[in-house]
Design an enzyme around this catalytic site. Structure first.
Site, PDB file in Angstrom:
ATOM      1  N   ASN A 162       0.820  -1.167   0.095  1.00  0.00           N
ATOM      2  CA  ASN A 162       0.123  -0.087  -0.122  1.00  0.00           C
ATOM      3  C   ASN A 162       0.952   1.263   0.208  1.00  0.00           C
ATOM      4  OD1 ASN A 162      -1.947   2.091   0.434  1.00  0.00           O
ATOM      5  ND2 ASN A 162      -2.873   0.987   2.416  1.00  0.00           N
ATOM      6  N   ARG A 172      -2.429  -2.181  -3.445  1.00  0.00           N
ATOM      7  CA  ARG A 172      -3.753  -1.157  -3.374  1.00  0.00           C
ATOM      8  C   ARG A 172      -3.532  -0.226  -4.156  1.00  0.00           C
ATOM      9  NH1 ARG A 172      -6.260   0.910   2.202  1.00  0.00           N
ATOM     10  NH2 ARG A 172      -8.073   1.539   1.414  1.00  0.00           N
ATOM     11  N   HIS A 224     -12.980   2.424  -0.566  1.00  0.00           N
ATOM     12  CA  HIS A 224     -13.172   1.573   0.878  1.00  0.00           C
ATOM     13  C   HIS A 224     -13.484  -0.065   0.185  1.00  0.00           C
ATOM     14  CE1 HIS A 224     -13.062   4.811   3.690  1.00  0.00           C
ATOM     15  NE2 HIS A 224     -11.805   4.336   3.738  1.00  0.00           N
ATOM     16  N   ARG A 250     -10.784  15.195   6.531  1.00  0.00           N
ATOM     17  CA  ARG A 250     -11.145  15.400   5.386  1.00  0.00           C
ATOM     18  C   ARG A 250     -12.747  15.940   5.616  1.00  0.00           C
ATOM     19  NH1 ARG A 250     -10.286   9.809   2.398  1.00  0.00           N
ATOM     20  NH2 ARG A 250      -8.814   9.681   3.846  1.00  0.00           N
ATOM     21  N   GLU A 256      -7.940  -5.148   4.719  1.00  0.00           N
ATOM     22  CA  GLU A 256      -7.926  -5.273   3.405  1.00  0.00           C
ATOM     23  C   GLU A 256      -6.821  -5.734   2.765  1.00  0.00           C
ATOM     24  OE1 GLU A 256      -8.170  -1.292   4.834  1.00  0.00           O
ATOM     25  OE2 GLU A 256      -9.720  -0.538   3.301  1.00  0.00           O
TER      26      GLU A 256
END
Ligand code: AMP
Length: 394
Positions: free
Chosen positions: A12, A90, A178, A238, A376
């Site tokens: 990642n 990813r 996601h 965010r 993930e």
């Protein structure tokens, strides 16, 4: 290492860091990160068995490729029986074309390159990771796994904005992110609560990034994130949903540049901006400052509002799943989100919630409420092993 099981490296890659996990079959063999790329890179890695942690300072001028090469030269010396049969990445954006993981070749890399303007803060760094692996392991096959892919079969009404059609055609759409987390959770539900994944489920991925996904018969039919990872719920830094008129105001009245607005919306807003204290939920929960309370109130308010909207999209719900750092660990946030939700069929078992049990709804609650850790990286490892025909994936 059992020789028949494959070994897959999962990466990642971010702007200044590369997180990695090495899976041998189902087991995590090694997990670590290279951080400080561009300033003072160093690598830390921990054996999956819990025995042994290694740390290594890397050359100051090392870019993604040089840092990865140096880190793995060191790791291969430390763990001589380690090998890499495939690499899974990813990748934040697969655009409209990539609805499944894909074997990376020059054509795919070119396509992903063209998507950089859609995710300028993530995609270029994800691709830097792919190039770094080409340099370090030139013979090893690489697979791209996309955060957008799980949402690609959204109904059109959830995919479009009410802009002139040509914008939709050029890719200005509600993609959703996601996806690897949601896909993992759907797979997990089939094991731990097999009565719900084929029905109507809302998954709340609440971490530094946060979104909700409405899932019907194992497919995403709605997501709070849209064209970018800015939309929907407020997050650590965010802003979440914002009237586009605010952006026009920032440009026209405040004369802010695109870079300044981007920094404001991605880095200075959300829990951090509202509280003025921290983006970290643990710090906010521990704080007695009223601004920390208000930031949490807004976070919870928006989650509850979106749960209502998703329930309407699904025509009711059978399951609500909390995941991500906050969703998995904060009994306080879960309790606030589920408070007075009997109208939707949600009945919380307070003791189970406080004890962080997996099932946190009362016996007899029409909606099964669960707290389930996401993974993930494991999802990426599974996709990579499957696509490359390697032994060891579940
Ligand atoms: P993630 O991005 O999924 O790693 O989630 C990070 C977020 O989870 C941060 O806001 C953390 O403060 C939050 N978090 C992790 N553990 C806890 C906890 N025990 N209680 C509340 N928030 C937590």
């Amino acid at each position: 290492m059992k020789s028949e099981d494959a070994t897959v490296l999962v990466l990642n890659s971010g702007s200044s860091s590369i997180k990695f996990k090495i899976f041998h079959g189902r087991d995590v063999f090694l997990a670590g990160r290279i951080e400080g790329i561009g300033t003072s890179p160093r690598m830390v890695a921990k054996a999956g068995s819990g025995n042994g942690e290694v740390e290594r300072k890397l050359a100051d001028d090392a870019d993604h490729g040089a840092a990865l090469e140096a880190a793995f030269t060191f790791l291969f010396a430390q763990f001589p029986n380690m090998r890499v049969d495939g690499v899974g990445h990813r990748v934040v954006h697969g655009g409209t074309a990539y609805a499944e993981p894909v074997l990376i070749d020059d054509g795919v890399l070119g396509d992903l390159e063209r998507l950089c303007p859609l995710a300028p803060l993530h995609q270029p760094h994800n691709l830097a990771g792919i190039r770094a692996v080409r340099q370090t392991f030139p013979k090893v096959a690489q697979v791209a796994c996309f955060d957008t892919a799980f949402h690609r079969k959204h109904p059109w009404v959830n995919d479009t904005f009410a802009l002139p059609r040509s914008f939709f055609e050029e890719g200005v759409r509600r993609y959703g992110f996601h996806g690897l987390s949601y896909e993992f959770i759907v797979g997990k539900l089939a094991e731990i609560a097999p009565d719900i994944p084929d029905k109507r489920v809302i998954v709340a991925h609440l971490g530094n990034g946060a979104s909700l996904c409405a899932i019907k018969e194992r497919r995403s039919v709605g997501s709070t994130m849209g064209f970018s990872a800015l939309d929907g719920l407020p997050m650590g830094t965010r802003c979440g949903q914002l009237d586009p008129g605010v952006v026009l105001y920032l440009m026209q009245a405040r004369k802010m540049t695109a870079e300044e607005i981007s920094d404001l919306l991605y880095q200075q807003s959300g829990l951090k901006g509202l509280s003025g204290i921290s983006s970290d939920m643990r710090e906010l929960e521990a704080s007695s400052d009223p601004r920390a309370r208000e930031a949490i109130d807004y976070f919870v308010f928006r989650i509850r509002r979106e749960i209502g909207a998703m329930a309407a999209v699904l025509g009711g719900i059978d399951g609500l799943v909390f995941t991500g750092g906050i969703g998995e660990n904060s009994a306080h946030i879960r309790a606030l989100v589920c408070r007075d939700m009997d109208w939707l069929g949600i009945g919380m078992d307070d003791a189970a919630n406080d004890e962080n049990r997996m099932r946190i709804s009362r016996e007899g609650s029409a909606v099964k409420v669960l707290a389930v850790p996401t993974d993930e990286e494991r999802m990426i490892a599974r996709h990579t092993m499957k696509l490359l025909g390697l032994a060891g994936c579940e």
